[in-house]
Enzyme design. Structure first.
Site, PDB file in Angstrom:
ATOM      1  N   GLY A   1       0.505  -1.216   0.214  1.00 32.05           N
ATOM      2  CA  GLY A   1       0.442  -0.382  -0.164  1.00 32.05           C
ATOM      3  C   GLY A   1       0.439   1.542  -0.150  1.00 32.05           C
ATOM      4  N   ALA A   2       1.563   0.872   1.211  1.00 27.96           N
ATOM      5  CA  ALA A   2       2.372   2.857   0.958  1.00 27.96           C
ATOM      6  C   ALA A   2       3.950   2.309   2.058  1.00 27.96           C
ATOM      7  CB  ALA A   2       1.728   4.166   1.549  1.00 27.96           C
ATOM      8  N   MET A   3       4.708   3.100   2.398  1.00 31.88           N
ATOM      9  CA  MET A   3       5.829   3.155   2.732  1.00 31.88           C
ATOM     10  C   MET A   3       6.394   4.538   3.689  1.00 31.88           C
ATOM     11  SD  MET A   3       8.071   0.433   3.939  1.00 31.88           S
ATOM     12  CE  MET A   3       9.461   2.121   5.061  1.00 31.88           C
TER      13      MET A   3
ATOM     14  N   GLU B   1       0.592   5.754   7.647  1.00 31.44           N
ATOM     15  CA  GLU B   1       2.452   5.793   7.010  1.00 31.44           C
ATOM     16  C   GLU B   1       2.433   7.523   8.090  1.00 31.44           C
ATOM     17  OE1 GLU B   1       3.155   3.339   6.025  1.00 31.44           O
ATOM     18  OE2 GLU B   1       1.732   3.376   5.265  1.00 31.44           O
TER      19      GLU B   1
HETATM   20  N1  B3K Z   1       5.930  -0.741   6.444  1.00 36.84           N
HETATM   21  C1  B3K Z   1       5.886  -0.733   5.191  1.00 36.84           C
HETATM   22  C2  B3K Z   1       5.285  -3.116   4.882  1.00 36.84           C
HETATM   23  C3  B3K Z   1       6.876  -2.849   4.250  1.00 36.84           C
HETATM   24  C4  B3K Z   1       6.387  -4.154   4.048  1.00 36.84           C
HETATM   25  C5  B3K Z   1       7.083  -4.878   3.333  1.00 36.84           C
HETATM   26  N2  B3K Z   1       7.254  -6.252   2.896  1.00 36.84           N
HETATM   27  C6  B3K Z   1       3.951  -0.391   5.329  1.00 36.84           C
HETATM   28  C7  B3K Z   1       3.485  -0.206   7.049  1.00 36.84           C
HETATM   29  O1  B3K Z   1       2.870  -0.683   6.815  1.00 36.84           O
HETATM   30  O2  B3K Z   1       2.786   1.045   6.669  1.00 36.84           O
HETATM   31 ZN    ZN Z   2       2.766   0.424   9.251  1.00 32.27          ZN
END
Ligand code: B3K
Ligand code: ZN
Length: 888
Positions: A284-286, A321
């Protein structure tokens, strides 16, 4: 934010469990083996010479011995598919370095050194979408969990925090915008049409939060002034043609920033917040520090192209996020086993935000529905794991509904037990105590204990034990009270045969069916295996309302009389409990019918009771339509599958589907008049009316019911709704109904939809999904034909999911009794694995549910898993999921 999927069930297989591991098997990493990294990396400098096919990276690491770790001269730098062009120690070519598998190992004699490494990478060849890759001519990165090691050699683990200074240089015409974490400190023009930018991020961070973007982008900008007067520049970067669809994202970001100040006291800590939308993205997003990278799906929205649900999802993911800036970035995870520390907590924070923005009752019901659709099956299947797992082979496989959604529920229980105010004292203490650190789940629990004044010794089992607890309820009148006995069991899960009792907080009330009196609510906490609570009566015919608000992520097993359920569905004052009573009424009937336990009279009685409860909901003048829509929504086939596959009983997806469709038809016949008059009211509510959202929801649900009872009429209704729609919610709702019908309007409207939106990738995704999810008998043929469509590609995860994840979630198509649906998905896994292992592995859980299904289908599913397991060169991701699915 991850895009979660659903897997399945256990039972040990001694043959497989005893088999000696082959040498090619990826190693198992254990939580108990954690040791701190022997070196610190206080500063990291990166210089990028950017090109789509050739990017040069020079990384300079200042390293010093970590006094908290065992001393060693060896510095191990993780790499993945990299080779070093040069290695320098303190500016001199290094004599003493070696490759150990994918890692680069140097020997450092002193206490501190400068290590420089040069690498060359080809982003255009990177189809895994991890590390640095090309998308639509731009360059972008994804480093969580272990993608940074595909860019340069580095201690790629979350407990190594470093301050990054980055220089990016590349062709100006191709990459007019150059973005990185932190603040832009300098920029200028270079030679031969290049330009450069320097960025500095003052906040130490682990490598997984590094990000870089270079491309031809435009921004929708705004500002936000924080509670202490910092003026923050906000930018949402997209391709020029997408700019008109970015206002909602900017507004959502501002709302999130404000809410986090008011609710958790968290203030933003840089002068700049950038969000970039990319169309090729695994999830979805990072939350990269100061530079979030988003799937376009969670940025772009306008009423012509996005549904009401899409608008909510954009708002929720932007918030998620943003909230990570504190729960994830300022305080990060010590190791990947602690993932729920940031993900569970951040999901809870985004859920509470969305409750405040969108309405508490409906949001809570939606969140529980997601938990039950994705997490409960995972907890009951071969991939079950605690929210803090003990082992993994590939950490990407643990971005699960358990770590995220059950993780959020577990922290929500702490909040319920502490009360809002004390919980806030606990989180304040957590943020103060661990700011700037890489922390553990244990640190979080201790901070809540100390700050909120809770005692959580036994509660820690929620972090250790997998499986959804079941709470059996029995009751009897005792003097002037109702004596309620609660008995809990936590089912065995792979590797965990015996479980201890968990503290289970339950909000309860005792109503009276005769007088309609609503009892006062109280919170009880079940801590033992079995306990008896005496609750006050509110009248002569007591009806227990339990797990109100879904205070605990458990299955309640109770044998309520049908009349009690009808009463609760019609009149419980707790919206969740009311929804739950309706679900329970329907689940009981459908599971009994699908199991062949009902004779004609039993069927008729069940349908009558459901009809009565549904009538009360359809005609309740006090209900708003959003809540009415929730109450009218029948349990999904996945949820019914779970309910049917309990004890020794196996699920029969074919019978579930048929019974559910028959019930829909019966509701359509019985309530024809009431549903028509409701439809006539909601169809006239205009888009901008505050009641419009609820009206749109109810409209499509009614058309769906009529599709089962009177398909011809439903086709006319839906075609008309489609033609008159002035928004995507109505248009998509109508097309979904048409997709399941045998009518010329189906092909006509599908063609019209495609023609209108063919240049908009996100809407074309919807077009694929609607057909792959449809109730049409030929759905599998449709999916196969769509795979040949010129717009279909295996290299874009959104497109792959839009067709195949939708199909894997379509019980009628996927569970075709000849096994052809299973074969189709297994073929997808095998074809996708060499291209994008992370996305391929997400399809495995659907096949992994074989042990809980009737024997014919179970055999066919297992055979497909075995076929995949025999394939040469499987990725670590798919290998792990398939192996666990067969062993579990
Ligand atoms: N922290 C990232 C997820 C990363 C997934 C990697 N396979 C997005 C989130 O949970 O906000
Ligand atoms: Zn997250």
């Amino acid at each position: 934010m991850d895009i979660a999927t659903t897997p399945t069930n256990p039972e040990g297989n001694p043959e497989l469990a005893d088999a000696a591991p082959s040498p090619a098997e990826p190693p198992v990493i254990l939580r108990k083996d954690y040791t701190p990294f022997p070196w610190r990396v206080p500063q990291t400098k990166l210089a990028f010479g950017l090109g789509v096919e050739t990017t040069k990276v020079v990384a300079t690491l200042n390293v010093e011995r970590n006094p908290d770790a065992e001393a060693t001269q060896e510095l191990r730098l993780n790499g993945d598919s990299l080779k070093a062009d040069a290695v320098l120690i303190d500016g001199e070519p290094a004599a003493d370095w070696t490759m150990d598998g994918p890692d680069l190992v140097v020997t450092l004699p002193g206490k501190s050194h400068e290590v420089t490494i040069e690498t060359t990478i080809d982003p255009s060849a990177n189809t895994t979408l991890m590390g640095l890759y090309a998308s639509n001519g731009m360059l972008c990165t994804q480093c969580e969990a272990e993608g940074f090691r595909r860019i340069t050699f580095f201690p790629d683990r979350p407990d190594v925090l470093s301050t990054y200074t980055v220089r990016m240089e590349g062709p100006k015409d191709q990459f007019p915008i150059l973005l990185c974490n932190g603040n832009n400190t300098a920029s200028g023009d270079g030679e031969n049409g290049t330009h450069w930018a320097e960025w500095h991020d003052p906040w130490p961070k682990p490598s997984y939060l590094f990000a870089l973007v270079a491309g031809d982008l435009v921004a929708n900008s705004g500002t936000f002034t924080t509670m202490n007067g910092r003026v923050v520049e906000l930018n949402v970067w997209v391709r020029a043609e997408d700019l008109p669809r970015t206002d909602h994202a900017v507004e959502s970001l501002k709302k999130s920033m404000k809410w986090d100040e008011e609710t958790f006291g968290r203030e933003y800590d840089l002068d700049l917040y950038n969000i970039v939308a990319v169309s090729d993205f695994n999830m979805g997003a990072m939350e990269n520090k100061g530079l979030n990278v988003f799937n376009t799906k969670y940025v772009l929205a306008d009423t012509d192209t996005a549904t009401d649900a899409d608008f909510d999802a954009v708002e929720g993911v932007i918030a998620h996020e943003y909230f990570h800036n504190w729960s994830g970035n300022r305080i990060t995870c010590r190791d990947w086993f602690q993932l729920s520390l940031k993900e569970g907590f951040t999901v809870l924070r985004d859920q509470l935000f969305s409750q405040d923005m969108q309405g508490e009752a409906v949001k809570r019901i939606e969140d529980v529905r997601i938990l039950r659709a994705a997490q409960f099956p995972e907890d009951a299947g071969p991939l079950a794991h605690p929210i803090r797992p003990d082992s993994y082979r590939e950490i990407s496989n643990f971005y699960t509904a358990t770590v995220y959604n059950k993780g959020a529920e577990v922290i929500r229980m702490m909040r319920t037990m502490a009360g809002e105010e004390k919980f806030r004292a606990g989180t304040d203490l957590y943020f103060d105590r661990h700011d700037g650190e890489a922390a553990t789940c244990e640190d979080f629990i201790t901070a809540i204990e100390d700050g909120a004044g809770l005692e959580l010794a036994q509660f820690r089992r929620w972090y250790r034990q997998a499986g959804t607890p079941r709470v059996e309820v029995s009751q009897e009148l005792a003097g002037d009270g109702l004596a309620v006995t609660l008995k809990q069991t936590v089912p065995p899960t792979p590797g965990q045969d015996v479980k201890g009792a968990m503290p289970i907080p339950l909000r309860v009330a005792v109503h009276c069916r005769e007088t309609g009196a609503i009892g006062a609510e109280q919170l009880i906490v079940l801590t033992g295996d079995e306990e008896r609570f005496t609750l006050p009566l509110s009248g002569p015919v007591p009806v227990l309302s339990i797990n109100r608000g879904f205070t605990a992520p458990v299955v309640i097993e109770r044998d309520l009389e049908r009349d009690d359920l009808v009463f609760l569905a019609a009149s419980d004052d707790d919206p969740f409990a009311r929804y739950e009573a309706m679900q329970e009424l329907v689940v009981k009937h459908l599971v009994a019918a699908a199991s062949g336990d009902l004779d004609e009279a039993g069927r008729a009685a069940g349908k009558t009771a459901i009809g009565d409860a549904m009538r009360a909901i359809v005609t309740d003048g006090d209900l708003d339509d959003s809540m009415r829509g929730e109450l009218m929504t029948l349990p999904s086939e996945t949820y019914l599958f779970e309910a049917m596959a309990t004890g020794n009983r196996k699920a029969d997806p074919g019978a579930i589907h048929n019974e559910r469709e028959q019930l829909k038809a019966a509701i359509g016949f019985t309530l024809k008049r009431e549903l028509e008059s409701l439809y006539a009211r909601v169809v006239d509510v205009s888009f901008d009316d505050p009641a419009g959202r609820g009206a749109r929801k109810v409209k499509s649900i009614i058309a769906g019911i009529f599709a089962a009872s009177d398909p011809e009429r439903a086709a006319i209704m839906a075609a008309r709704q489609f033609d008159e729609a002035d928004n995507m919610t109505d248009r998509q709702g109508a097309l979904m109904v048409l997709c399941g019908l045998e009518t010329p309007a189906r092909a006509e409207r599908l063609a019209a939809f495609y023609d209108r939106y063919q240049s908009n990738a996100l809407v074309v995704d919807k077009w694929f999904t609607l057909q792959a999810l449809s109730l049409h008998g030929d759905v599998q043929e449709h999916v196969k034909a769509l795979a040949e469509h010129p717009d279909f590609t295996m290299s874009n995860p959104n497109r792959v999911r839009s067709l195949y994840m939708a199909f894997a979630g379509n019980p009628q198509g996927f569970h075709a009794v000849d096994g052809s649906g299973y074969k189709l998905i297994a073929d997808v896994i095998l074809a996708l694995d060499p291209i994008n292992p992370q996305t391929a592995a997400r399809f495995v859980p659907a096949l992994g549910r074989w042990r809980r299904i009737e024997s014919v289908r179970a055999g066919l599913m297992k055979a497909e898993l075995e076929r995949i397991s025999r394939a040469e060169g499987l990725s670590r991701d798919t290998f792990e999921q398939v192996t666990r699915s067969l062993e579990g």
